[in-house]
Design an enzyme around this catalytic site. Sequence first.
Site, mmCIF file in Angstrom:
data_model
loop_
_atom_site.group_PDB
_atom_site.id
_atom_site.type_symbol
_atom_site.label_atom_id
_atom_site.label_comp_id
_atom_site.label_asym_id
_atom_site.label_seq_id
_atom_site.Cartn_x
_atom_site.Cartn_y
_atom_site.Cartn_z
ATOM 1 N N GLU A 273 0.888 -1.066 0.207
ATOM 2 C CA GLU A 273 -0.063 0.146 0.013
ATOM 3 C C GLU A 273 0.829 1.476 0.035
ATOM 4 O O GLU A 273 1.891 1.303 0.618
ATOM 5 C CB GLU A 273 -0.996 0.069 1.250
ATOM 6 C CG GLU A 273 -1.772 -1.109 1.067
ATOM 7 C CD GLU A 273 -2.919 -1.159 2.405
ATOM 8 O OE1 GLU A 273 -2.832 -0.381 3.151
ATOM 9 O OE2 GLU A 273 -3.631 -2.090 2.322
ATOM 10 N N HIS A 295 -7.881 1.327 1.226
ATOM 11 C CA HIS A 295 -7.765 1.098 2.743
ATOM 12 C C HIS A 295 -8.513 2.246 3.391
ATOM 13 O O HIS A 295 -7.840 2.772 4.205
ATOM 14 C CB HIS A 295 -6.371 1.183 3.223
ATOM 15 C CG HIS A 295 -6.100 0.263 4.463
ATOM 16 N ND1 HIS A 295 -5.065 -0.250 4.933
ATOM 17 C CD2 HIS A 295 -7.070 0.292 5.457
ATOM 18 C CE1 HIS A 295 -5.202 -0.925 6.016
ATOM 19 N NE2 HIS A 295 -6.426 -0.425 6.723
#
Length: 344
Positions: A273, A295
Amino acid sequence: MVYCVPMPCDSDRLILVTESQYIKGETVFTRTPKGWVCCGAPAEETMLAKACRREKPFAVIVGVEPYRGPLYESLPRGGVIARFGVGHDGIDKALATRFGLFCTNTPGVLEDSVAEHTLGLLLTAVRGIARADEALRRGEWISSGGLELRGKTLAVIGCGRIGSRVARMASAGFGMRAIGCRAPLGGSDPIVGFEKVTDRWAEAVSDADFISLHIPLRPETAHYVNSLRLAQVPHRAWLINTSRGGVVDERALYEALKNDRLAGAALDVFEREPYRPSGPFCDLRELPNVVMTPHIGSSTVEACRRVAERCLFNIRAAAECRWSEMDLLNPDVLNALSLREAHR
Ligand code: NAD
Protein backbone atom coordinates in the site's frame (compact mmCIF):
# COMPACT_ATOMS: atom_id res chain seq x y z
CA MET A 1 1.81 18.69 4.33
CA VAL A 2 0.60 19.15 7.88
CA TYR A 3 3.96 19.05 9.64
CA CYS A 4 3.85 21.76 12.23
CA VAL A 5 6.29 23.50 14.48
CA PRO A 6 5.26 22.55 18.01
CA MET A 7 3.94 25.39 20.10
CA PRO A 8 6.09 25.91 23.16
CA CYS A 9 5.08 23.09 25.48
CA ASP A 10 6.57 20.63 27.87
CA SER A 11 7.87 17.79 25.66
CA ASP A 12 6.26 15.45 28.23
CA ARG A 13 2.97 16.67 26.72
CA LEU A 14 3.96 16.67 23.03
CA ILE A 15 2.46 14.09 20.64
CA LEU A 16 3.62 13.66 17.05
CA VAL A 17 0.87 12.39 14.76
CA THR A 18 1.72 10.97 11.34
CA GLU A 19 0.39 13.02 8.47
CA SER A 20 -2.67 11.14 7.23
CA GLN A 21 -3.76 10.29 10.77
CA TYR A 22 -3.44 13.98 11.70
CA ILE A 23 -5.71 14.91 8.79
CA LYS A 24 -8.25 12.20 9.70
CA GLY A 25 -8.42 13.31 13.35
CA GLU A 26 -7.73 17.00 12.90
CA THR A 27 -10.85 18.22 14.74
CA VAL A 28 -9.69 16.28 17.80
CA PHE A 29 -5.94 16.86 17.48
CA THR A 30 -6.35 20.63 17.23
CA ARG A 31 -8.40 20.70 20.45
CA THR A 32 -6.29 18.63 22.79
CA PRO A 33 -6.83 18.68 26.54
CA LYS A 34 -5.06 21.52 28.34
CA GLY A 35 -1.29 21.28 28.28
CA TRP A 36 -1.15 18.68 25.49
CA VAL A 37 -0.06 19.55 21.96
CA CYS A 38 -0.42 17.41 18.82
CA CYS A 39 1.77 18.04 15.79
CA GLY A 40 1.77 16.55 12.30
CA ALA A 41 4.86 14.50 11.39
CA PRO A 42 6.10 12.35 8.50
CA ALA A 43 4.99 8.71 8.52
CA GLU A 44 8.13 7.17 7.03
CA GLU A 45 10.08 5.59 9.91
CA THR A 46 13.51 7.24 9.56
CA MET A 47 11.93 10.66 9.09
CA LEU A 48 9.57 10.15 12.01
CA ALA A 49 12.47 8.98 14.18
CA LYS A 50 14.42 12.09 13.19
CA ALA A 51 11.46 14.31 14.13
CA CYS A 52 11.24 12.48 17.48
CA ARG A 53 14.93 13.00 18.25
CA ARG A 54 14.50 16.70 17.44
CA GLU A 55 11.17 17.40 19.21
CA LYS A 56 11.40 14.77 22.00
CA PRO A 57 7.66 13.94 22.14
CA PHE A 58 6.13 11.75 24.83
CA ALA A 59 4.14 9.78 22.24
CA VAL A 60 3.58 9.18 18.56
CA ILE A 61 0.29 8.31 16.85
CA VAL A 62 0.86 6.17 13.77
CA GLY A 63 -1.03 4.55 10.90
CA VAL A 64 -0.57 1.18 9.18
CA GLU A 65 2.99 1.78 7.97
CA PRO A 66 5.62 -0.67 9.24
CA TYR A 67 7.80 0.52 12.13
CA ARG A 68 10.65 -1.90 12.64
CA GLY A 69 13.69 -0.05 14.05
CA PRO A 70 14.80 3.57 14.52
CA LEU A 71 11.48 4.87 15.88
CA TYR A 72 11.73 2.83 19.08
CA GLU A 73 15.11 4.14 20.21
CA SER A 74 14.08 7.73 19.47
CA LEU A 75 11.23 7.79 22.04
CA PRO A 76 11.63 8.15 25.81
CA ARG A 77 11.23 5.09 28.06
CA GLY A 78 7.69 5.16 29.42
CA GLY A 79 6.47 6.85 26.19
CA VAL A 80 3.73 5.60 23.86
CA ILE A 81 3.35 4.35 20.31
CA ALA A 82 -0.39 4.66 19.70
CA ARG A 83 -1.90 2.94 16.65
CA PHE A 84 -4.63 5.03 15.01
CA GLY A 85 -6.84 1.98 14.42
CA VAL A 86 -7.01 -1.68 15.32
CA GLY A 87 -4.55 -3.80 13.28
CA HIS A 88 -1.12 -3.53 14.88
CA ASP A 89 0.97 -5.70 12.54
CA GLY A 90 3.05 -2.59 11.67
CA ILE A 91 4.31 -2.26 15.26
CA ASP A 92 6.96 -4.52 16.77
CA LYS A 93 5.56 -5.05 20.28
CA ALA A 94 8.61 -7.01 21.50
CA LEU A 95 10.95 -4.22 20.39
CA ALA A 96 8.70 -1.62 22.03
CA THR A 97 8.81 -3.57 25.30
CA ARG A 98 12.60 -3.77 25.06
CA PHE A 99 12.72 0.04 24.77
CA GLY A 100 10.17 0.47 27.58
CA LEU A 101 7.42 1.86 25.31
CA PHE A 102 3.68 1.35 25.69
CA CYS A 103 1.88 0.24 22.50
CA THR A 104 -1.83 0.84 22.17
CA ASN A 105 -4.58 0.50 19.56
CA THR A 106 -8.26 1.51 19.47
CA PRO A 107 -10.60 -1.49 19.54
CA GLY A 108 -14.33 -0.95 19.98
CA VAL A 109 -14.71 2.35 18.11
CA LEU A 110 -14.47 1.59 14.38
CA GLU A 111 -16.15 -1.79 13.89
CA ASP A 112 -19.39 -0.40 12.46
CA SER A 113 -17.55 1.67 9.86
CA VAL A 114 -15.46 -1.28 8.64
CA ALA A 115 -18.45 -3.62 8.65
CA GLU A 116 -20.52 -1.10 6.67
CA HIS A 117 -17.70 -0.67 4.15
CA THR A 118 -17.44 -4.45 3.82
CA LEU A 119 -21.12 -4.68 2.91
CA GLY A 120 -20.75 -1.63 0.66
CA LEU A 121 -17.96 -3.40 -1.23
CA LEU A 122 -20.04 -6.54 -1.45
CA LEU A 123 -22.97 -4.65 -2.98
CA THR A 124 -20.70 -2.63 -5.29
CA ALA A 125 -19.16 -5.83 -6.57
CA VAL A 126 -22.24 -7.91 -7.00
CA ARG A 127 -24.36 -5.15 -8.59
CA GLY A 128 -21.51 -3.87 -10.78
CA ILE A 129 -22.01 -0.36 -9.33
CA ALA A 130 -18.47 0.92 -9.99
CA ARG A 131 -18.50 -0.23 -13.63
CA ALA A 132 -22.01 1.11 -14.21
CA ASP A 133 -20.93 4.49 -12.85
CA GLU A 134 -17.82 4.54 -15.06
CA ALA A 135 -19.84 3.58 -18.15
CA LEU A 136 -22.49 6.22 -17.51
CA ARG A 137 -19.81 8.90 -17.19
CA ARG A 138 -18.46 7.74 -20.59
CA GLY A 139 -21.93 8.33 -22.02
CA GLU A 140 -22.93 4.66 -22.11
CA TRP A 141 -26.25 3.44 -20.72
CA ILE A 142 -25.74 -0.26 -19.98
CA SER A 143 -28.29 -2.09 -17.88
CA SER A 144 -26.18 -5.04 -16.77
CA GLY A 145 -27.56 -7.63 -14.37
CA GLY A 146 -26.53 -8.31 -10.80
CA LEU A 147 -27.33 -10.69 -7.98
CA GLU A 148 -29.66 -10.40 -5.02
CA LEU A 149 -28.19 -10.98 -1.55
CA ARG A 150 -31.22 -12.47 0.23
CA GLY A 151 -30.68 -16.17 0.90
CA LYS A 152 -27.05 -16.10 -0.29
CA THR A 153 -24.33 -17.65 1.87
CA LEU A 154 -21.60 -15.45 3.35
CA ALA A 155 -18.55 -17.14 4.89
CA VAL A 156 -17.07 -14.80 7.50
CA ILE A 157 -13.45 -15.70 8.20
CA GLY A 158 -12.57 -14.40 11.68
CA CYS A 159 -15.48 -14.01 14.09
CA GLY A 160 -14.07 -11.16 16.19
CA ARG A 161 -15.41 -7.64 16.53
CA ILE A 162 -15.65 -6.73 12.82
CA GLY A 163 -16.46 -10.22 11.51
CA SER A 164 -19.36 -10.63 13.92
CA ARG A 165 -20.70 -7.14 13.03
CA VAL A 166 -20.59 -8.09 9.33
CA ALA A 167 -22.43 -11.35 10.06
CA ARG A 168 -25.14 -9.52 12.01
CA MET A 169 -25.61 -6.79 9.37
CA ALA A 170 -25.67 -9.36 6.54
CA SER A 171 -28.13 -11.70 8.25
CA ALA A 172 -30.42 -9.15 9.93
CA GLY A 173 -30.20 -6.54 7.15
CA PHE A 174 -30.02 -8.58 3.95
CA GLY A 175 -31.38 -11.98 4.99
CA MET A 176 -28.09 -13.73 4.15
CA ARG A 177 -26.86 -16.97 5.77
CA ALA A 178 -23.66 -16.18 7.67
CA ILE A 179 -21.26 -19.06 8.29
CA GLY A 180 -18.39 -18.22 10.63
CA CYS A 181 -14.85 -19.55 10.55
CA ARG A 182 -13.00 -18.94 13.78
CA ALA A 183 -9.44 -19.64 14.80
CA PRO A 184 -8.62 -23.23 15.71
CA LEU A 185 -8.62 -23.31 19.54
CA GLY A 186 -9.75 -19.69 19.55
CA GLY A 187 -13.30 -20.39 20.64
CA SER A 188 -14.21 -17.48 22.90
CA ASP A 189 -15.79 -15.21 20.27
CA PRO A 190 -19.58 -14.67 20.61
CA ILE A 191 -21.46 -16.26 17.71
CA VAL A 192 -24.40 -13.87 17.39
CA GLY A 193 -25.57 -13.47 13.79
CA PHE A 194 -24.04 -16.71 12.52
CA GLU A 195 -26.08 -19.67 11.36
CA LYS A 196 -23.12 -21.92 12.06
CA VAL A 197 -19.50 -21.53 13.18
CA THR A 198 -16.68 -23.90 12.35
CA ASP A 199 -12.91 -23.75 12.67
CA ARG A 200 -12.34 -25.30 9.24
CA TRP A 201 -11.93 -23.12 6.13
CA ALA A 202 -13.08 -25.86 3.73
CA GLU A 203 -16.31 -26.36 5.66
CA ALA A 204 -16.99 -22.62 6.00
CA VAL A 205 -16.52 -21.86 2.28
CA SER A 206 -17.92 -25.07 0.74
CA ASP A 207 -21.26 -23.47 -0.17
CA ALA A 208 -20.24 -19.79 -0.07
CA ASP A 209 -21.43 -17.13 -2.48
CA PHE A 210 -19.23 -14.58 -0.68
CA ILE A 211 -16.20 -14.94 1.57
CA SER A 212 -15.29 -12.01 3.78
CA LEU A 213 -11.92 -11.88 5.57
CA HIS A 214 -11.63 -10.45 9.10
CA ILE A 215 -8.50 -12.03 10.55
CA PRO A 216 -5.42 -10.18 11.79
CA LEU A 217 -2.11 -10.30 9.90
CA ARG A 218 0.33 -12.40 11.91
CA PRO A 219 3.13 -14.71 10.81
CA GLU A 220 0.69 -17.65 10.94
CA THR A 221 -1.99 -15.86 8.85
CA ALA A 222 0.36 -14.41 6.17
CA HIS A 223 -0.93 -15.65 2.76
CA TYR A 224 -3.72 -17.47 4.61
CA VAL A 225 -5.75 -17.29 1.39
CA ASN A 226 -3.40 -19.16 -0.96
CA SER A 227 -3.91 -21.27 -4.07
CA LEU A 228 -4.78 -24.35 -2.00
CA ARG A 229 -7.52 -22.57 -0.07
CA LEU A 230 -8.80 -20.82 -3.22
CA ALA A 231 -9.14 -24.22 -4.88
CA GLN A 232 -11.69 -25.16 -2.18
CA VAL A 233 -13.95 -22.20 -2.96
CA PRO A 234 -17.00 -22.51 -5.29
CA HIS A 235 -16.31 -20.84 -8.66
CA ARG A 236 -19.34 -18.60 -8.19
CA ALA A 237 -17.93 -17.03 -4.99
CA TRP A 238 -16.67 -13.47 -4.48
CA LEU A 239 -13.80 -12.71 -2.08
CA ILE A 240 -14.09 -9.56 0.05
CA ASN A 241 -11.06 -8.38 2.03
CA THR A 242 -11.19 -5.49 4.49
CA SER A 243 -8.73 -7.05 6.97
CA ARG A 244 -5.09 -6.91 5.86
CA GLY A 245 -3.64 -7.32 2.37
CA GLY A 246 -0.96 -9.70 3.59
CA VAL A 247 -3.48 -12.41 4.51
CA VAL A 248 -4.09 -12.96 0.77
CA ASP A 249 -1.51 -14.26 -1.71
CA GLU A 250 -2.33 -11.72 -4.43
CA ARG A 251 -0.61 -13.73 -7.18
CA ALA A 252 -2.76 -16.76 -6.34
CA LEU A 253 -5.83 -14.51 -6.24
CA TYR A 254 -4.95 -13.01 -9.63
CA GLU A 255 -4.57 -16.50 -11.15
CA ALA A 256 -7.90 -17.65 -9.69
CA LEU A 257 -9.71 -14.56 -10.99
CA LYS A 258 -8.05 -14.66 -14.40
CA ASN A 259 -8.97 -18.33 -14.86
CA ASP A 260 -12.59 -17.95 -13.69
CA ARG A 261 -12.02 -20.04 -10.59
CA LEU A 262 -13.54 -17.18 -8.58
CA ALA A 263 -16.34 -14.81 -9.61
CA GLY A 264 -14.60 -11.69 -8.39
CA ALA A 265 -12.95 -9.83 -5.56
CA ALA A 266 -13.62 -6.61 -3.65
CA LEU A 267 -10.56 -5.40 -1.81
CA ASP A 268 -9.85 -2.53 0.57
CA VAL A 269 -6.39 -3.73 1.64
CA PHE A 270 -3.35 -4.90 -0.31
CA GLU A 271 0.00 -6.61 0.13
CA ARG A 272 1.65 -3.31 -0.85
CA GLU A 273 0.00 0.00 0.00
CA PRO A 274 -0.45 2.30 -1.86
CA TYR A 275 -1.34 -0.53 -4.27
CA ARG A 276 1.39 -1.94 -6.47
CA PRO A 277 1.10 -5.36 -8.09
CA SER A 278 2.90 -7.95 -5.99
CA GLY A 279 4.81 -9.18 -9.05
CA PRO A 280 4.92 -9.06 -12.85
CA PHE A 281 1.76 -10.10 -14.73
CA CYS A 282 -0.56 -9.96 -11.73
CA ASP A 283 -1.96 -6.45 -11.74
CA LEU A 284 -5.38 -6.76 -10.13
CA ARG A 285 -6.40 -3.39 -11.62
CA GLU A 286 -6.50 -5.00 -15.08
CA LEU A 287 -9.27 -7.41 -14.14
CA PRO A 288 -12.87 -6.32 -14.72
CA ASN A 289 -14.18 -8.47 -11.86
CA VAL A 290 -12.17 -6.65 -9.19
CA VAL A 291 -13.33 -3.67 -7.12
CA MET A 292 -10.67 -1.81 -5.13
CA THR A 293 -10.71 0.94 -2.49
CA PRO A 294 -7.60 2.52 -0.91
CA HIS A 295 -7.78 1.14 2.67
CA ILE A 296 -10.70 3.34 3.71
CA GLY A 297 -12.70 0.78 5.70
CA SER A 298 -12.59 2.77 8.92
CA SER A 299 -12.23 6.24 7.39
CA THR A 300 -15.58 7.72 8.29
CA VAL A 301 -15.87 11.06 10.04
CA GLU A 302 -17.42 9.39 13.08
CA ALA A 303 -14.90 6.56 13.42
CA CYS A 304 -11.91 8.87 12.83
CA ARG A 305 -13.10 11.18 15.59
CA ARG A 306 -13.59 8.30 18.02
CA VAL A 307 -10.24 6.75 17.08
CA ALA A 308 -8.41 10.07 17.59
CA GLU A 309 -10.11 10.54 20.97
CA ARG A 310 -9.21 7.00 22.01
CA CYS A 311 -5.54 7.51 20.99
CA LEU A 312 -5.37 10.60 23.21
CA PHE A 313 -7.16 8.76 26.02
CA ASN A 314 -4.57 5.96 25.90
CA ILE A 315 -1.65 8.40 25.84
CA ARG A 316 -2.97 10.40 28.79
CA ALA A 317 -3.70 7.18 30.68
CA ALA A 318 -0.04 6.16 30.21
CA ALA A 319 1.14 9.57 31.43
CA GLU A 320 -1.13 9.31 34.47
CA CYS A 321 -0.23 5.65 35.27
CA ARG A 322 -3.80 4.43 34.60
CA TRP A 323 -2.46 1.39 32.78
CA SER A 324 -5.46 -0.86 33.41
CA GLU A 325 -7.66 1.61 31.47
CA MET A 326 -5.44 1.53 28.36
CA ASP A 327 -5.84 -0.60 25.22
CA LEU A 328 -2.39 -1.96 25.94
CA LEU A 329 -0.92 -4.31 23.32
CA ASN A 330 2.25 -5.17 25.25
CA PRO A 331 1.31 -5.49 28.94
CA ASP A 332 4.73 -7.04 29.64
CA VAL A 333 6.21 -3.55 29.23
CA LEU A 334 5.14 -2.90 32.83
CA ASN A 335 7.64 -5.53 33.97
CA ALA A 336 10.31 -4.06 31.69
CA LEU A 337 9.98 -0.55 33.15
CA SER A 338 11.38 0.36 36.52
CA LEU A 339 8.86 1.96 38.89
CA ARG A 340 10.47 5.37 38.44
CA GLU A 341 10.32 5.12 34.63
CA ALA A 342 6.68 4.01 34.67
CA HIS A 343 5.68 6.85 37.01
CA ARG A 344 7.18 9.62 34.92
P1 NAD B 1 -10.51 -9.00 16.35
O1 NAD B 1 -9.23 -9.30 17.05
O2 NAD B 1 -11.69 -8.58 17.16
O3 NAD B 1 -10.95 -10.27 15.49
C1 NAD B 1 -10.06 -11.04 14.74
C2 NAD B 1 -10.56 -12.47 14.86
O4 NAD B 1 -9.84 -13.30 13.94
C3 NAD B 1 -10.34 -13.05 16.27
O5 NAD B 1 -11.56 -13.53 16.75
C4 NAD B 1 -9.37 -14.20 16.04
O6 NAD B 1 -9.59 -15.29 16.90
C5 NAD B 1 -9.68 -14.55 14.59
N1 NAD B 1 -8.65 -15.32 13.92
C6 NAD B 1 -7.31 -15.20 14.03
N2 NAD B 1 -6.71 -16.10 13.24
C7 NAD B 1 -7.69 -16.81 12.63
C8 NAD B 1 -7.71 -17.89 11.71
N3 NAD B 1 -6.57 -18.45 11.27
N4 NAD B 1 -8.91 -18.37 11.29
C9 NAD B 1 -10.07 -17.84 11.74
N5 NAD B 1 -10.11 -16.80 12.64
C10 NAD B 1 -8.94 -16.31 13.05
O7 NAD B 1 -10.16 -7.92 15.25
P2 NAD B 1 -11.19 -6.95 14.51
O8 NAD B 1 -11.30 -5.69 15.26
O9 NAD B 1 -12.39 -7.71 14.15
O10 NAD B 1 -10.34 -6.62 13.19
C11 NAD B 1 -10.14 -7.60 12.18
C12 NAD B 1 -9.10 -7.09 11.20
O11 NAD B 1 -9.61 -5.99 10.48
C13 NAD B 1 -7.85 -6.57 11.91
O12 NAD B 1 -6.82 -7.47 11.74
C14 NAD B 1 -7.50 -5.29 11.24
O13 NAD B 1 -6.22 -5.37 10.69
C15 NAD B 1 -8.54 -5.14 10.14
N6 NAD B 1 -9.02 -3.76 10.07
C16 NAD B 1 -9.11 -3.16 8.86
C17 NAD B 1 -9.58 -1.87 8.75
C18 NAD B 1 -9.73 -1.19 7.42
O14 NAD B 1 -9.72 0.04 7.37
N7 NAD B 1 -9.87 -1.92 6.32
C19 NAD B 1 -9.95 -1.16 9.90
C20 NAD B 1 -9.86 -1.81 11.12
C21 NAD B 1 -9.40 -3.12 11.21
